[in-house]
Design a protein around this motif. Structure first.
Motif, short mmCIF file in Angstrom:
data_model
loop_
_atom_site.label_atom_id
_atom_site.label_comp_id
_atom_site.label_asym_id
_atom_site.label_seq_id
_atom_site.Cartn_x
_atom_site.Cartn_y
_atom_site.Cartn_z
N GLN A 207 0.83 -1.21 0.00
CA GLN A 207 0.00 0.00 0.00
C GLN A 207 0.86 1.26 0.00
O GLN A 207 0.56 2.22 -0.73
CB GLN A 207 -0.92 -0.03 1.22
N THR A 208 1.92 1.27 0.78
CA THR A 208 2.77 2.46 0.86
C THR A 208 3.52 2.69 -0.45
O THR A 208 3.58 3.82 -0.96
CB THR A 208 3.75 2.33 2.03
N LEU A 209 4.08 1.61 -1.00
CA LEU A 209 4.77 1.75 -2.29
C LEU A 209 3.80 2.15 -3.38
O LEU A 209 4.13 2.96 -4.27
CB LEU A 209 5.47 0.43 -2.65
N GLY A 210 2.60 1.60 -3.33
CA GLY A 210 1.58 1.97 -4.31
C GLY A 210 1.22 3.44 -4.22
O GLY A 210 1.04 4.12 -5.24
N ALA A 211 1.09 3.95 -2.99
CA ALA A 211 0.74 5.36 -2.81
C ALA A 211 1.81 6.29 -3.37
O ALA A 211 1.51 7.30 -4.02
CB ALA A 211 0.52 5.64 -1.32
N ILE A 212 3.07 5.93 -3.14
CA ILE A 212 4.16 6.74 -3.70
C ILE A 212 4.12 6.69 -5.22
O ILE A 212 4.25 7.72 -5.90
CB ILE A 212 5.51 6.23 -3.17
N ALA A 213 3.91 5.50 -5.77
CA ALA A 213 3.83 5.35 -7.23
C ALA A 213 2.67 6.15 -7.80
O ALA A 213 2.76 6.72 -8.90
CB ALA A 213 3.69 3.88 -7.60
N GLY A 214 1.57 6.23 -7.06
CA GLY A 214 0.41 6.98 -7.53
C GLY A 214 0.69 8.46 -7.64
O GLY A 214 0.26 9.11 -8.61
N SER A 215 1.41 9.01 -6.68
CA SER A 215 1.78 10.43 -6.77
C SER A 215 2.71 10.68 -7.94
O SER A 215 2.57 11.68 -8.67
CB SER A 215 2.46 10.88 -5.46
N ILE A 216 3.68 9.79 -8.13
CA ILE A 216 4.61 9.94 -9.26
C ILE A 216 3.85 9.89 -10.58
O ILE A 216 4.10 10.70 -11.49
CB ILE A 216 5.69 8.85 -9.19
N LEU A 217 2.91 8.96 -10.70
CA LEU A 217 2.13 8.84 -11.94
C LEU A 217 1.31 10.10 -12.20
O LEU A 217 1.27 10.60 -13.34
CB LEU A 217 1.22 7.62 -11.85
N ALA A 218 0.68 10.63 -11.17
CA ALA A 218 -0.11 11.85 -11.34
C ALA A 218 0.77 13.02 -11.75
O ALA A 218 0.42 13.81 -12.64
CB ALA A 218 -0.86 12.17 -10.06
N ASN A 219 1.94 13.15 -11.11
CA ASN A 219 2.87 14.22 -11.48
C ASN A 219 3.24 14.12 -12.96
O ASN A 219 3.24 15.12 -13.69
CB ASN A 219 4.14 14.13 -10.63
N LEU A 220 3.55 12.92 -13.40
CA LEU A 220 3.96 12.72 -14.79
C LEU A 220 2.82 13.03 -15.76
O LEU A 220 3.04 13.61 -16.83
CB LEU A 220 4.46 11.29 -15.00
N MET A 221 1.60 12.64 -15.41
CA MET A 221 0.46 12.89 -16.31
C MET A 221 0.23 14.37 -16.53
O MET A 221 -0.28 14.77 -17.59
CB MET A 221 -0.81 12.24 -15.76
N PHE A 222 0.57 15.19 -15.53
CA PHE A 222 0.36 16.62 -15.66
C PHE A 222 1.66 17.37 -15.95
O PHE A 222 1.79 18.56 -15.66
CB PHE A 222 -0.33 17.16 -14.40
N ASP A 223 2.62 16.65 -16.51
CA ASP A 223 3.87 17.24 -17.00
C ASP A 223 4.66 17.92 -15.91
O ASP A 223 5.28 18.97 -16.13
CB ASP A 223 3.57 18.22 -18.15
N LEU A 224 4.66 17.31 -14.72
CA LEU A 224 5.49 17.79 -13.62
C LEU A 224 6.66 16.83 -13.44
O LEU A 224 6.67 15.73 -14.00
CB LEU A 224 4.67 17.84 -12.33
N ALA A 225 7.64 17.25 -12.67
CA ALA A 225 8.73 16.34 -12.34
C ALA A 225 8.17 15.12 -11.62
O ALA A 225 7.19 15.24 -10.88
CB ALA A 225 9.75 17.05 -11.46
N PRO A 226 8.73 13.94 -11.82
CA PRO A 226 8.18 12.73 -11.21
C PRO A 226 8.00 12.84 -9.70
O PRO A 226 6.98 12.40 -9.16
CB PRO A 226 9.21 11.65 -11.57
#
Length: 246
Positions: free
Chosen positions: A100-119
């Motif tokens: 769950q914790t690793l997934g949550a971190i991955a989710g933030s990284i994915l959202a950042n990337l989708m909106f053209d932000l740094a990972p």
């Protein structure tokens, strides 16, 4: 067979938590872009997609892992079920919390990337006040009472809608906007956007959530003393390992 089944459940918890955080962070970014001058509207645009996404994710991954997506829910499931040989084992609990914790971190990284932000953009949003911690305690207690009341009364089938509705509402009636989840709290530190939380504020939120866990479990036991008998159905009924206990 036991290891394969656990692997499937951990994957479901990882993916479900990742997509939940992606929905939280992504809708927050979109809200700021669409309504830059109206914080109330931003919160509405953040809370509604989160509630809908949570319900959909419980429906998607629930049959595999129960769709906990939350170490607090998993810990309550283990504690209440341990005397009845139901729910998670201690090994399961550790695996769920890590996934769950690793997934949550991955989710933030994915959202950042989708909106053209740094990972990874570590949050600068401070959330370190006593009234916010109180909000987290209330949010966690309410969530646990809801989940175990539904399971104990045989209404786990409505959990996707009920849990989604509760979290969507708790965005508005708690001062903290209802993180109610240690894994999600850690994950949201990895995005400096609307839904972020500064790393320095994370420990206070997690401690408050653990206090909510203790109070919530106590109230569940007081109101539903046999709730642990149905721990295999938290949050929704799901596949269990053929051998649950040594």
């Amino acid at each position: 067979m036991h290891q394969t089944t656990l692997w499937r459940r951990l994957l479901a918890e990882f993916l479900g938590t990742a997509l939940l955080v992606t929905a939280v962070v992504g809708s927050g970014i979109m809200a700021v872009e669409l309504s830059p001058n109206d914080v109330g509207l931003q919160l509405l645009e953040n809370s509604v997609p989160t509630a809908f996404a949570l319900g959909a994710l419980i429906l998607t991954f629930g049959p595999v892992s129960g769709a906990h997506f939350n170490p607090v829910v998993s810990a309550a499931d283990w504690f209440l079920g341990r005397r009845h040989g139901t729910g998670l084992t201690l090994t399961d609990l550790g695996g769920y919390a890590v996934a769950q914790t690793l997934g949550a971190i991955a989710g933030s990284i994915l959202a950042n990337l989708m909106f053209d932000l740094a990972p990874i953009t570590m949050s600068t949003k401070q959330r370190a006040d006593g009234h916010l911690w109180l909000g987290e305690i209330v949010a966690v207690v309410g969530l646990l009472l809801l989940i175990f009341a539904l399971v104990r009364s045989g209404r786990a089938s409505v959990a996707p809608a009920a849990v989604g509705a509760y979290i969507g509402a708790a965005y508005w009636f708690t001062s903290s906007t209802s993180f109610a989840n240690p894994a999600v709290t850690v994950g949201r530190a990895f995005t400096d956007t609307f839904a972020g939380i500064a790393p320095a504020s994370v420990p206070g939120f997690v401690v408050a959530q653990l206090v909510g866990l203790l109070l919530g479990v106590g109230l569940v036991l007081a109101l539903y003393p046999h709730a642990g008998e149905n721990a295999d159905a938290v949050v929704v009924p799901h596949d269990a390992d053929p051998v649950r206990r040594p």
